[in-house]
Design a protein around this motif. Structure first.
Motif, PDB file in Angstrom:
ATOM      1  N   ASP A   1       4.805   6.351  16.029  1.00 32.15           N
ATOM      2  CA  ASP A   1       3.824   6.933  16.951  1.00 32.15           C
ATOM      3  C   ASP A   1       2.878   7.925  16.286  1.00 32.15           C
ATOM      4  N   ALA A   2       3.332   8.626  15.276  1.00 30.47           N
ATOM      5  CA  ALA A   2       2.516   9.675  14.652  1.00 30.47           C
ATOM      6  C   ALA A   2       1.355   9.119  13.827  1.00 30.47           C
ATOM      7  N   ILE A   3       1.400   7.831  13.490  1.00 31.31           N
ATOM      8  CA  ILE A   3       0.322   7.265  12.663  1.00 31.31           C
ATOM      9  C   ILE A   3      -0.278   5.973  13.202  1.00 31.31           C
ATOM     10  N   LEU A   4       0.427   5.256  14.087  1.00 24.86           N
ATOM     11  CA  LEU A   4      -0.078   3.945  14.513  1.00 24.86           C
ATOM     12  C   LEU A   4      -0.132   3.727  16.020  1.00 24.86           C
ATOM     13  N   ASN A   5       0.867   4.159  16.758  1.00 21.46           N
ATOM     14  CA  ASN A   5       1.013   3.700  18.131  1.00 21.46           C
ATOM     15  C   ASN A   5       0.768   4.729  19.220  1.00 21.46           C
ATOM     16  N   HIS A   6       0.498   5.965  18.837  1.00 21.40           N
ATOM     17  CA  HIS A   6       0.211   6.975  19.860  1.00 21.40           C
ATOM     18  C   HIS A   6      -0.841   7.952  19.348  1.00 21.40           C
ATOM     19  N   ALA A   7      -0.677   8.347  18.121  1.00 25.30           N
ATOM     20  CA  ALA A   7      -1.652   9.197  17.439  1.00 25.30           C
ATOM     21  C   ALA A   7      -2.239   8.389  16.289  1.00 25.30           C
ATOM     22  N   VAL A   8      -3.425   8.765  15.855  1.00 24.93           N
ATOM     23  CA  VAL A   8      -4.094   8.060  14.760  1.00 24.93           C
ATOM     24  C   VAL A   8      -4.314   9.035  13.612  1.00 24.93           C
ATOM     25  N   ASP A   9      -3.901   8.633  12.432  1.00 26.66           N
ATOM     26  CA  ASP A   9      -4.150   9.397  11.213  1.00 26.66           C
ATOM     27  C   ASP A   9      -5.457   8.854  10.635  1.00 26.66           C
ATOM     28  N   PRO A  10      -6.578   9.560  10.810  1.00 25.80           N
ATOM     29  CA  PRO A  10      -7.873   9.014  10.390  1.00 25.80           C
ATOM     30  C   PRO A  10      -7.954   8.659   8.905  1.00 25.80           C
TER      31      PRO A  10
ATOM     32  N   MET B   1       0.840  -1.163   0.000  1.00 25.68           N
ATOM     33  CA  MET B   1       0.000   0.000   0.000  1.00 25.68           C
ATOM     34  C   MET B   1       0.899   1.244   0.000  1.00 25.68           C
ATOM     35  N   GLU B   2       0.933   1.921  -1.101  1.00 23.54           N
ATOM     36  CA  GLU B   2       1.859   3.037  -1.288  1.00 23.54           C
ATOM     37  C   GLU B   2       1.626   4.189  -0.308  1.00 23.54           C
ATOM     38  N   LEU B   3       0.364   4.498   0.004  1.00 28.70           N
ATOM     39  CA  LEU B   3       0.091   5.583   0.949  1.00 28.70           C
ATOM     40  C   LEU B   3       0.718   5.294   2.306  1.00 28.70           C
ATOM     41  N   LEU B   4       0.598   4.070   2.788  1.00 27.85           N
ATOM     42  CA  LEU B   4       1.184   3.693   4.074  1.00 27.85           C
ATOM     43  C   LEU B   4       2.710   3.793   4.010  1.00 27.85           C
ATOM     44  N   LYS B   5       3.313   3.294   2.956  1.00 29.77           N
ATOM     45  CA  LYS B   5       4.773   3.385   2.821  1.00 29.77           C
ATOM     46  C   LYS B   5       5.227   4.844   2.811  1.00 29.77           C
ATOM     47  N   GLN B   6       4.500   5.678   2.102  1.00 33.36           N
ATOM     48  CA  GLN B   6       4.832   7.104   2.044  1.00 33.36           C
ATOM     49  C   GLN B   6       4.794   7.734   3.430  1.00 33.36           C
ATOM     50  N   ARG B   7       3.729   7.426   4.181  1.00 31.42           N
ATOM     51  CA  ARG B   7       3.607   7.983   5.535  1.00 31.42           C
ATOM     52  C   ARG B   7       4.697   7.437   6.469  1.00 31.42           C
ATOM     53  N   ILE B   8       5.070   6.163   6.299  1.00 30.53           N
ATOM     54  CA  ILE B   8       6.158   5.593   7.106  1.00 30.53           C
ATOM     55  C   ILE B   8       7.461   6.334   6.806  1.00 30.53           C
TER      56      ILE B   8
END
Length: 190
Positions: free
Chosen positions: A23-32, A1-8
């Motif tokens: 943490d910014a997308i999975l483990n502390h904060a959530v990117d809706p 999934m390219e969007l996820l790789k880009q955000r990583i």
């Protein structure tokens, strides 16, 4: 999934050759928006499997599992890591699982009322490293008599054995992003 790789690539911090901080997308904060897109991708991957319920483990897997459950229009259940005052352990399935990231062993539990032999379960989680959490959930599903349709993982560290060994056991594992290396301080994808 390219969007996820880009955000990583944008927010991931490599802490060692084996640990990445997201943490910014999975483990502390959530990117809706990202979480919704991951849920839709799991729906695309498992739509034909007649999933009746999604199972995850608290806490970081919950947002992604919820997004997939909403998109598939099925209930979501999460395994608790701690016993609460109103938990009756005789009425739960429980397993001991080590956490690679946290560095300790914990008990996970799911109430027996939420898993039935008629269920077709999709496991969804945020990460897979050694696969201990996923294997714990798989053992719970098998003890309940439910049918496991597969395991959906947001980020697989494919340089660690978890995803591979679960696949070798005959379980379908679909990962949205596979990290092949974090050394030397760089994120490499499959």
């Amino acid at each position: 999934m390219e969007l996820l790789k880009q955000r990583i690539r944008e927010v991931g911090t490599v802490l060692s050759n084996e640990v990445i901080k997201l943490d910014a997308i999975l483990n502390h904060a959530v990117d809706p928006a990202l979480t919704t897109a991951m849920g839709r991708e799991f729906t695309r991957l498992f739509r034909e499997d007649n999933v009746t319920k999604i199972l995850t483990i608290e806490s970081s897997g919950i947002p992604i599992a919820f997004a997939a459950a909403q998109d598939l229009n099925v209930p979501m259940v999460f395994a608790r890591r701690k016993k609460s005052l109103n938990s009756d352990t005789s009425e739960t399935y429980s397993e001991r699982v080590p956490s690679f990231t946290k560095g300790y062993v914990t008990d996970i539990m799911v109430s027996r009322e939420f898993l039935t032999a008629e269920d077709r379960i999709l496991v969804i989680d945020d990460f897979i490293a050694n696969g201990d959490a996923a294997r714990g959930l798989i053992r719970i599903i098998r003890r309940s008599g439910a049918h496991l349709v597969g395991v959906g993982i947001a980020v697989e560290k494919s340089f660690q054995a978890g995803g591979r060994t679960i696949r070798e056991s005959g379980v379908r594992v679909e990962s949205l992003a596979k990290i092949t290396s974090l050394a030397p301080g760089r994120i490499e994808f499959e």
